[in-house]
Design a protein around this motif. Sequence first.
Motif, PDB file in Angstrom:
ATOM      1  N   GLN A 182     101.004  65.450  14.107  1.00 47.38           N
ATOM      2  CA  GLN A 182     101.560  64.100  13.994  1.00 47.38           C
ATOM      3  C   GLN A 182     102.996  64.010  14.505  1.00 47.38           C
ATOM      4  O   GLN A 182     103.307  63.136  15.314  1.00 47.38           O
ATOM      5  N   ALA A 227      98.277  49.429  20.752  1.00 52.41           N
ATOM      6  CA  ALA A 227      97.110  50.252  20.425  1.00 52.41           C
ATOM      7  C   ALA A 227      96.277  49.597  19.321  1.00 52.41           C
ATOM      8  O   ALA A 227      95.039  49.659  19.329  1.00 52.41           O
ATOM      9  N   SER A 240      92.168  48.866  19.285  1.00 55.76           N
ATOM     10  CA  SER A 240      91.234  49.269  18.230  1.00 55.76           C
ATOM     11  C   SER A 240      90.601  48.050  17.561  1.00 55.76           C
ATOM     12  O   SER A 240      89.413  48.067  17.220  1.00 55.76           O
ATOM     13  N   GLN A 288      98.493  57.310  21.290  1.00 56.29           N
ATOM     14  CA  GLN A 288      98.106  58.146  20.160  1.00 56.29           C
ATOM     15  C   GLN A 288      99.277  58.956  19.643  1.00 56.29           C
ATOM     16  O   GLN A 288      99.507  59.035  18.431  1.00 56.29           O
ATOM     17  N   LYS A 289     100.047  59.533  20.563  1.00 53.76           N
ATOM     18  CA  LYS A 289     101.192  60.352  20.163  1.00 53.76           C
ATOM     19  C   LYS A 289     102.192  59.544  19.347  1.00 53.76           C
ATOM     20  O   LYS A 289     102.683  60.003  18.301  1.00 53.76           O
ATOM     21  N   LEU A 345     100.800  58.529  15.818  1.00 53.96           N
ATOM     22  CA  LEU A 345     100.809  59.678  14.913  1.00 53.96           C
ATOM     23  C   LEU A 345     102.225  60.016  14.474  1.00 53.96           C
ATOM     24  O   LEU A 345     102.461  60.406  13.324  1.00 53.96           O
ATOM     25  N   GLU A 391      97.155  55.239  10.623  1.00 59.31           N
ATOM     26  CA  GLU A 391      96.216  56.325  10.863  1.00 59.31           C
ATOM     27  C   GLU A 391      94.828  55.775  11.203  1.00 59.31           C
ATOM     28  O   GLU A 391      94.103  56.343  12.031  1.00 59.31           O
ATOM     29  N   VAL A 441      94.225  54.992  14.957  1.00 61.15           N
ATOM     30  CA  VAL A 441      93.835  56.158  15.752  1.00 61.15           C
ATOM     31  C   VAL A 441      92.403  56.564  15.425  1.00 61.15           C
ATOM     32  O   VAL A 441      91.608  56.891  16.321  1.00 61.15           O
ATOM     33  N   ASN A 500      89.876  54.425  17.162  1.00 61.37           N
ATOM     34  CA  ASN A 500      89.836  54.728  18.592  1.00 61.37           C
ATOM     35  C   ASN A 500      88.940  55.938  18.871  1.00 61.37           C
ATOM     36  O   ASN A 500      88.101  55.919  19.777  1.00 61.37           O
ATOM     37  N   THR A 501      89.100  56.979  18.076  1.00 57.72           N
ATOM     38  CA  THR A 501      88.271  58.178  18.220  1.00 57.72           C
ATOM     39  C   THR A 501      86.813  57.847  17.918  1.00 57.72           C
ATOM     40  O   THR A 501      85.898  58.295  18.622  1.00 57.72           O
ATOM     41  N   GLU A 532      94.842  62.300  27.107  1.00 53.48           N
ATOM     42  CA  GLU A 532      94.117  61.576  26.054  1.00 53.48           C
ATOM     43  C   GLU A 532      93.118  60.572  26.624  1.00 53.48           C
ATOM     44  O   GLU A 532      92.778  59.570  25.973  1.00 53.48           O
TER      45      GLU A 532
END
Length: 455
Positions: free
Chosen positions: A86, A211, A215, A261-262, A265, A284, A287, A290-291, A330
């Motif tokens: 993170q 971001a 999402s 993402q970076k 986190l 959190e 992210v 997204n995954t 990524e």
Amino acid sequence: MAVIADQCPHIQVTVVDLNEERISAWNHNDLSRLPVYEPGLDVVVKRSRDRNLHFTTEVDEAIAAADMVFLSVNTPTKQRGVGAGQASDLRWVEASARQVAAAARGHTIVVEKSTLPVRTAEAVKTILQAAEGSGGGSKTFSVLSNPEFLAEGTAIRDLEQPDRVLIGGEDPAAIEALAQLYRAWVPEERILRTNIWSSELSKLTANAFLAQRVSSINGIAALCEATGADVREVARAIGTDSRIGPKFLQAGPGFGGSCFQKDILNLVYLCRHYGLEEVARYWELVVGLNTWQQHRIAQLVVNKLFGTVSGKRLGVLGFAFKADTNDTREAPAIRMCRDLIEEGAQLAIVDPKVEQSQITRDLGCAPLDSDPAAASSYRLLYGDGGWFSALSPLEAARGADAVLILTEWEHYHQLDWNEIAAAMRRPSWLFDARAVADGSAARAAGMNVWRVGEG
């Protein structure tokens, strides 16, 4: 730096790097060999290079001669130790600050250009202040934060016509010196001044909000698929609301790139550091969704192909994280391709700008046709799974059960689906994770079509 040199021909701009190969590429006569692919960058570099834009590995000499030094080094996520997974790894920021502290002469304005966690400037200032007074007592520093708000693929336009330029700092003279540089082409009302901590946090916050929109729309896309709605119609309807706006409402395989993402986190880590657990959990989830979207689409491919892709050929169109860049950091394609390879698929991957060597690094394995011994060892781990390069979408589709569009390259909008369908095994599928292909033409050619967010 290339745009600054282009807009300010009276300013000498020197880009320094310890990587000799990279600097040689920036200095190469063939501008198609620049280390970074970005539309319009070659034109800007050509106008300024050898006039007032220079590239060198002589770091200390460049620092000593500079009135202003921009720290633009990488700040990846830590892989071990406190905050691993993170927190930002600031080793190169510290190393750069120490090198500036040692090599600078006179008064130097040090500008944070990297995306950094809030309060990083405090560490930079401490390192620089320890060096003040050395070298005959003539060494002093001011520290500013000047984060960049640009997108790969449109970076030159974003720099030449910025929504805003943000300068954070405590020294009015230093702030004015940097503002004067931007004034050469940026209207004064777009140059925002804040304290240094607000500037640092603004960059993380901007990326987190963008971001979050990705999402959010991808979550709605999954609901649209389940209910028969169309996410593009939903996006158009809500995007006309002036409070929401139309940008970043394109459903797809999720966000990628070096920042989103970076930075989220890192925001999660900072919130936990300051005891804001509920806020940390909220970000959190952005992210996590997204995954989930990437795993979901990969699993959907498997399910549509009769529950197995073992030994089947799939054409993958696009590997970069977005169009008009060769950046794969990524990239959604990485996670999705790994999932499919693990299921036993043989992927034929094509991308107009991403080199085979980069795909090899990202997937952690060489292409099946490059090294028979390596391919044999790989099959022991993954059965029939693996990948190889294709030179065109048609070649990627030849003999395939399905083609997947994972990057929204412009020429994927006008593919000849009759030709592609004729080259594939039947029944054939198009999985359009970017919703850019002509789905009607693909269906008319006899293909089954899935588009993200379409019920």
